[in-house]
Design an enzyme around this catalytic site. Structure first.
Site: not given
Ligand code: FBP
Length: 552
Positions: A81, A145, A176, A202-203, A205
């Protein structure tokens, strides 16, 4: 590309580097500590990583380094993400690479990890890089992803590296993706191929952190963006005094974002998923708590309020967690049959017929819209996509029903008019705050030094982040050091331990000490928009989570 005045002004921003990274590259040396071990399950992990396990931690210090004559072709991949600051990681890496030798090249693999598998890349040059300095988004090379995890995929990576004489890969991703970076590093080492693999944390979250990675990039900007929006809603709520706002916040499983936003905005309620799980709370318990706060505020004439809900909450309610895991297994085991069902109603009926009695009861207690959302497509790990489940709407419904029952018993509950919101995508591509601009640029710049010193299987680490940037420490942590073994897809796998909210950690303790007052009184705070220019105490402020954690 059309440019806003802010975008143009941000091009001129010079990200702050730690003092050590401002030195001439030949004056920076890697100081190595002793051998390291994994977070746990060391024996199993050392067997899986015979060539990269036990490497020392590294800190960059001032010293004489040999003149580096090598030419580097580095590939960079954005994985998962979006998170504010990704472009600056690439810019920092590019600048260090070109400073070392203008003949060095940076290959930007397009569309995430699939870019290397499909050999799709662009060669990054000044013109491209300068368009993206200090900007949000991942659009310079896009993300994806796809997981880089099989031996076949690694063999393709190896071919692509040979074809373009690539001698290093930087993977910018979450837990991951960094785990997979370590596996890829081990693969190259085992094959005797000299390709250095380095990760970057990165994230938004905030769940990729530990003793050595104080925060993942993007968390700061995303939380500030959501907090601005929450503060605006709080002010609206306090002005109109007629709505309860239920706001769901991104963050996947972890509640770090909700907790940080709560500390920044002081809402009446913030549910923390990790606490729900630890206290074995049911949906009914959460509903009763919210209803009691609504009633208490109504007694004081306050028929309005703000309630924050982490998007992963649903998975932390123990009975719903069991239900979700049963659904995940049933969907995987009966993939063909389930996939052939044309309507939502037939999917619901099909799954319902296969659930255990307890899970069927929990499933039936949920509104039909939520039942349907629990059956939507799984993510690449086979897990439910929590961002698609409207938990805030579920809670509005259950609280409404509870308040109606309380009224029947003669309890005064006032009025309960509601609005619902979901903040997630709004924050992932914001212009990075000064903190994220500086941190990301430093992470990328530092990643080049790890490559130069052939430190494969390391994650770029910049620490001491509560201090001004010039005092930050830069170095590398062997990724295997952050690993443990976990059950994934029915198998024990080495993975970086996900950091959930710790209930004995300083941020939660702070929130816990305040929440009763915030619940009844109106203590809203209005953080306002991220400021990029102005006094340092406004513009360079980090998150409360980081400040509280580092104050210990
Ligand atoms: P990452 O763990 O890849 O950094 O993504 C975080 C996130 O933004 C989460 O908070 C959310 O649940 C998810 O990606 C949403 O995924 P998508 O962008 O595939 O809708």
């Amino acid at each position: 590309m059309n440019k806003s005045p802010l975008q143009i002004a941000r091009y001129a921003y010079n990200p702050k580097l730690p003092q050590i990274l401002r030195e001439d590259l030949n004056k920076i040396c890697a100081s190595k500590g002793g051998a390291t071990s994994a977070a746990s399950d060391g024996e199993a992990i050392s067997r899986l990583f015979p060539n990269t396990y036990g490497l020392p931690k590294v800190e960059f210090v001032k010293g004489e380094n040999k003149k580096d004559e090598k030419t580097y072709n580095v590939g960079v991949i954005l994985s998962g993400g979006q998170a504010p600051g990704g472009h600056n990681v690439i810019c920092g890496l590019y600048d260090a690479l070109k400073k070392a030798n203008p003949a060095n090249q940076l290959f930007g693999f397009c569309g995430g990890p699939s870019g290397i598998l499909e050999d799709k890349f662009i060669i990054l040059n000044d013109e491209i890089i300068n368009e993206y300095r200090n900007t949000g988004g991942f659009d310079m090379i896009q993300s994806g992803r796809t997981k880089l995890e099989t031996q076949e995929q690694f063999a393709v990576c190896s071919e692509v590296c040979k074809k373009h004489s690539i001698n290093a890969i930087v993977i910018i991703g979450g837990d991951d993706s960094n785990t997979n970076a370590a596996v890829l590093a081990e693969y190259f080492k085992a094959k005797g191929e000299n390709v250095c693999v380095v990760g970057c944390p990165k994230t938004i979250d905030g769940d990729l952190k530990n003793e050595f990675i104080e925060t993942s990039f993007g968390f700061d900007t995303a939380c500030k963006t959501y907090s601005e929006l929450i503060g605006n809603i709080e002010r609206d709520a306090n002005s109109a005094q007629k709505y309860w706002h239920f706001i769901r916040l991104m963050g996947r499983s972890a509640s770090h974002i909700a907790l940080e936003c709560a500390i920044q905005t002081q809402p009446n309620i913030c549910i923390v998923g990790e606490e729900v799980e630890a206290k074995n709370q049911s949906l009914e318990d959460i509903t009763n708590y919210i209803a009691s706060v609504v009633a208490k505020r109504a007694e004081n004439g306050n028929n309005f309020g703000v309630c924050l809900v982490p998007e992963g909450l649903i998975e932390f309610i123990p009975s719903v967690k069991v239900l979700i895991s049963e659904i995940n297994d049933l969907v995987a085991e009966n993939e063909k049959e389930f996939g052939a069902l044309a309507t939502t109603a037939s999917k619901i009926a099909y799954i319902e017929s296969l659930l255990t009695t307890d899970s069927k009861r929990v499933f039936n207690s949920l509104p039909q819209a939520i039942e349907a959302q629990l059956l939507l497509d799984r993510d690449p790990h086979g897990n439910v996509q929590v961002s698609l489940i409207e938990t805030e709407k579920l809670l509005i419904e259950t609280v409404k029903a509870k308040l109606a029952a309380m009224k029947k018993e003669g309890k005064y509950c006032g009025k309960f008019a509601t609005q619902n919101h979901f903040f997630g995508y709004e924050g992932r591509c914001a212009f990075p705050s000064n903190f994220d601009s500086d941190y990301c640029y430093s992470l990328g710049y530092n990643a080049f030094l790890l490559i130069r010193d052939n430190l494969t299987g390391y994650i770029s680490s910049v620490r001491n982040l509560s201090a001004p940037a010039d005092q930050w420490l830069a170095g590398g942590i062997p990724i295997t050091m952050m690993m443990n073994m976990e059950q994934r897809h029915g198998e024990q796998k080495p993975v970086i331990k996900k950091a959930l909210v710790e209930l004995d950690g300083a941020p939660f303790k702070y929130f816990e000490s305040k929440r009763e007052i915030w619940a009844v009184d109106t203590c809203f705070t209005y953080p306002g928009a991220i400021q990029y220019f102005g006094p340092s105490e406004v513009c360079d402020r980090t998150t409360s989570t980081l400040a509280l954690e580092n104050a210990k």
